[in-house]
Write an enzyme that holds these catalytic residues in place. Sequence first.
Site, mmCIF file in Angstrom:
data_model
loop_
_atom_site.group_PDB
_atom_site.id
_atom_site.type_symbol
_atom_site.label_atom_id
_atom_site.label_comp_id
_atom_site.label_asym_id
_atom_site.label_seq_id
_atom_site.Cartn_x
_atom_site.Cartn_y
_atom_site.Cartn_z
ATOM 1 N N GLU A 32 0.777 -1.278 -0.617
ATOM 2 C CA GLU A 32 -0.315 0.172 -0.787
ATOM 3 C C GLU A 32 0.710 1.260 -0.327
ATOM 4 O O GLU A 32 -0.202 2.331 -0.444
ATOM 5 C CB GLU A 32 -0.824 0.162 1.349
ATOM 6 C CG GLU A 32 -1.855 1.144 1.288
ATOM 7 C CD GLU A 32 -3.178 1.087 -0.012
ATOM 8 O OE1 GLU A 32 -3.011 0.708 -0.851
ATOM 9 O OE2 GLU A 32 -4.217 1.243 0.763
ATOM 10 N N THR B 289 -4.151 8.201 -4.959
ATOM 11 C CA THR B 289 -4.142 8.708 -4.072
ATOM 12 C C THR B 289 -3.667 9.158 -3.388
ATOM 13 O O THR B 289 -3.581 10.154 -2.126
ATOM 14 C CB THR B 289 -3.831 7.134 -3.230
ATOM 15 O OG1 THR B 289 -5.417 5.596 -3.359
ATOM 16 C CG2 THR B 289 -4.663 6.947 -1.580
HETATM 17 N N1 HSE Z 1 -7.381 6.551 4.023
HETATM 18 C C1 HSE Z 1 -7.385 7.031 2.603
HETATM 19 C C2 HSE Z 1 -7.595 7.624 1.907
HETATM 20 C C3 HSE Z 1 -7.715 5.735 1.906
HETATM 21 O O1 HSE Z 1 -8.593 8.073 2.547
HETATM 22 O O2 HSE Z 1 -6.264 8.938 1.570
HETATM 23 C C4 HSE Z 1 -6.994 5.553 0.354
HETATM 24 O O3 HSE Z 1 -6.267 4.493 0.488
#
Ligand code: HSE
Length: 308
Positions: free
Chosen positions: A129, A182
């Site tokens: 991730e 992201t």
């Molecule tokens: N919590 C993360 C975000 C999830 O909102 O950036 C996305 O992978």
Amino acid sequence: MSQEIKIFSPATVANVACGFDVLGFCLDSIGDEMVIRKTQNKGIKITKIEGYDLPYETEQNVAGVSALAMYNALNPDCGFEIEIYKKIKPGSGIGSSSASASGSVFGMNELLCKPLNKTQLTAFAMKGEFLASKAEHADNIAPGIFGGFTLVKSSNPLKVIVLPTPTDLYATLIHPQIEIKTSESRAILPMDVPLKNAILQWANVGSLVHALHTSDYELIKDALHDLVIEPHRKQLIPYFDTIKSDVLKAGALGCAISGSGPSIFALSKGQETALKVEKAMDKVYSKTDIKFQTYVSKINTEGIKILS
Ligand code: HSE
């Protein structure tokens, strides 16, 4: 002992409105399939990727990076090949990278007769991730590996709490076919949160956790608000406000950005309402040129599963 395993690694919804980087839940109607195979040659090799154009180099692929981290820690006397049948579009906001990163370590663990527990698998998947989002958050990985709703109490040391899933809870999602990375949607977030918003937000997180424990749908409705992240990210998602207002009118308990977007999710009590919500979402985007997909899913309490 089995030499090969085929698994289903589900899509997930992170944040769940109020719980940025800590809350998530697991879907059952969409996910990747992966085949993990033991080999005599040592090392990790990605041998097939179907569905989307992703890197084959182990160190550049999220499934490869998580697999390699686990492999180096365990140093087994075999190697592994990984095949990825990608169904979750990268950059969709429903845990595409985390499904791949989790699937490889889950499959290897099964083939090695489960030396690791789910928390340890989550920790290795977080390495993958990190490659995708430049942050080691586990809010997509944990629900995929554990199933249901999860709360990441802390990342270091990693502590995951599995929350109960009320039986009538359904998710509806719309995925506009635009990509939001992201890393980019994290970069636009302010570093500081006004205290008055923080107070409301932690009250919402506490309330949502209590509501899941007591199957209190009215309290779920009351808690599904995001005062911290949504105001900054929603401009990345076309027609977000219209979708949200229309699905709430259609009876959804709440509606928010799924993970870092662009997907939007709603939670509803009962499948009938979830289907009405799907129609409401569909209606908004049908009037535009944006291609999209919708899904209705029960909350998947099992998480990643073995297909064969
Ligand atoms: N919590 C993360 C975000 C999830 O909102 O950036 C996305 O992978």
